[in-house]
Write an enzyme that holds these catalytic residues in place. Structure first.
Site, PDB file in Angstrom:
ATOM      1  N   ILE A 271       0.912  -1.139   0.000  1.00 13.22           N
ATOM      2  CA  ILE A 271       0.000   0.000   0.000  1.00 13.22           C
ATOM      3  C   ILE A 271       0.948   1.184   0.000  1.00 13.22           C
ATOM      4  CG2 ILE A 271      -1.747   1.297   1.260  1.00 13.22           C
ATOM      5  CD1 ILE A 271      -2.712  -1.283   2.493  1.00 13.22           C
ATOM      6  N   PRO A 272       1.101   1.816  -1.164  1.00  7.42           N
ATOM      7  CA  PRO A 272       2.223   2.744  -1.354  1.00  7.42           C
ATOM      8  C   PRO A 272       2.042   4.104  -0.707  1.00  7.42           C
ATOM      9  CG  PRO A 272       0.912   2.659  -3.347  1.00  7.42           C
ATOM     10  CD  PRO A 272       0.259   1.724  -2.369  1.00  7.42           C
ATOM     11  N   CYS A 273       2.032   4.122   0.597  1.00  6.71           N
ATOM     12  CA  CYS A 273       1.817   5.398   1.275  1.00  6.71           C
ATOM     13  C   CYS A 273       3.012   6.330   1.076  1.00  6.71           C
ATOM     14  CB  CYS A 273       1.552   5.182   2.761  1.00  6.71           C
ATOM     15  SG  CYS A 273       2.924   4.472   3.654  1.00  6.71           S
ATOM     16  N   HIS A 274       4.129   5.765   0.646  1.00  9.14           N
ATOM     17  CA  HIS A 274       5.299   6.619   0.412  1.00  9.14           C
ATOM     18  C   HIS A 274       5.137   7.473  -0.843  1.00  9.14           C
ATOM     19  CE1 HIS A 274       5.892   2.842  -1.744  1.00  9.14           C
ATOM     20  NE2 HIS A 274       6.629   3.516  -2.612  1.00  9.14           N
ATOM     21  N   ARG A 275       4.135   7.167  -1.677  1.00 12.04           N
ATOM     22  CA  ARG A 275       3.957   7.950  -2.905  1.00 12.04           C
ATOM     23  C   ARG A 275       3.087   9.186  -2.688  1.00 12.04           C
ATOM     24  NH1 ARG A 275       2.777   2.547  -6.134  1.00 12.04           N
ATOM     25  NH2 ARG A 275       4.824   1.610  -5.825  1.00 12.04           N
TER      26      ARG A 275
END
Length: 275
Positions: free
Chosen positions: A239-243
């Site tokens: 879950i690409p919360c870094h994006r």
DNA sequence: AATGCTTTATACT
DNA sequence: AGTATAAAGCATT
């Protein structure tokens, strides 16, 4: 996947943070991590697949703002393609199952959670899964015990069993060349689930602002709340919360370390631009 | 009632 | 124009 390399990458990014105004040259950066220019180059090629100059360029405000813009158009296109009607946009190889309200309420009663630690190119992480999917992936820069305690606190009634081999196998799939579908099994409020689902539509190498993500989650204007929901993401990377970054082009914060967020993004950018 | 992985408006340099 | 500060804003605990 070399933890030592990662430590040096982080060091370089941090140094750049403090001295970007001086535009430090390669020699200076190399010296900071106690490497010759030659080995410094080698390190980046090995770890990121691109030269240090290229890699570090992905961390500039100009580059980031450009990504922010074209992600918006990508997402528009996704709408047009009928994402909601099941059209696949990119690597929707990740499917998200929310825990049932019952399981959520009963704090994981009857749930068996298998977990373990695994080395990755971004440092060590804690991986946990139920039989329905991955339920947690936390980087563990802190005393790694803390991550596990957090998990236990979220699912006080679940049964935890340590499975180091399985954890490492999952980590290999997550950080490997990809291509394999992965299932997620996460619990959260309706709002959080909505936000995490929206997050899954952001392709690697692209960026969204908190504001934009709020719109995508059907709650325009809730940028601040989206921030906390994003921050509650239990499954890093997948879950690409870094994006998600700030609209201004600033990278914003990251639960597992601001520097790691930038490392993740620059690495993805390097990858995306290779093809 | 307080708190965040924000954003916008406003005031300065 | 760039940067610091204030106020608005919203789901959670």
């Amino acid at each position: 996947m070399n933890p030592t390399d990662y430590a040096r990458v982080e060091q370089t990014i941090r140094y750049l943070d403090r001295h970007f105004h001086r535009q430090p040259g390669l020699a200076e950066l190399a010296a900071q991590v106690h490497l010759s220019e030659y080995h410094f180059q080698r390190l980046f090629r090995r770890w990121a697949g691109v030269s240090p100059k290229r890699f570090l360029q992905y961390l500039t405000a100009d580059y980031v703002k450009a990504r922010l813009r074209d992600a918006a158009t990508v997402l528009e296109a996704a709408d047009g393609a009928g994402l909601s009607s099941g059209g696949r946009v990119h690597e929707l190889l990740v499917t998200l199952h929310a825990v049932t309200p019952g399981e959520w309420k009963s704090e994981g009663e009857g749930l068996v959670i298998r977990y373990g630690y695994a080395p990755t190119r971004f440092g060590e992480c804690l991986v946990a899964a139920t039989d329905r999917g991955i339920c947690a992936l936390h980087f563990a820069p802190d005393p790694s015990q803390a991550s596990l305690d957090g998990l236990r606190a979220q699912w006080p009634r679940a049964r935890f069993v340590e499975r180091p081999g399985e954890a490492r196998a999952i980590a290999r799939r997550v950080f490997g060349s990809g291509g394999e579908p992965l299932a997620l099994h996460v619990g959260g409020s309706n709002f959080q689930i909505k936000v995490w689902e929206a997050l899954l539509t952001v392709p690697a190498g692209r960026l969204v602002s908190y504001d934009e993500l709020a719109r995508r989650a059907g709650r325009p204007g809730a940028a601040r709340a989206v921030g906390t929901a994003v921050g509650a993401n239990p499954v890093a990377v997948l879950i690409p919360c870094h994006r998600v970054i700030r609209k201004t082009g600033a990278f914003g914060e990251y639960r597992w370390g601001d520097t790691r967020k930038r490392a993740l993004l620059a690495w993805e950018a390097a990858r995306a631009n290779q093809f």
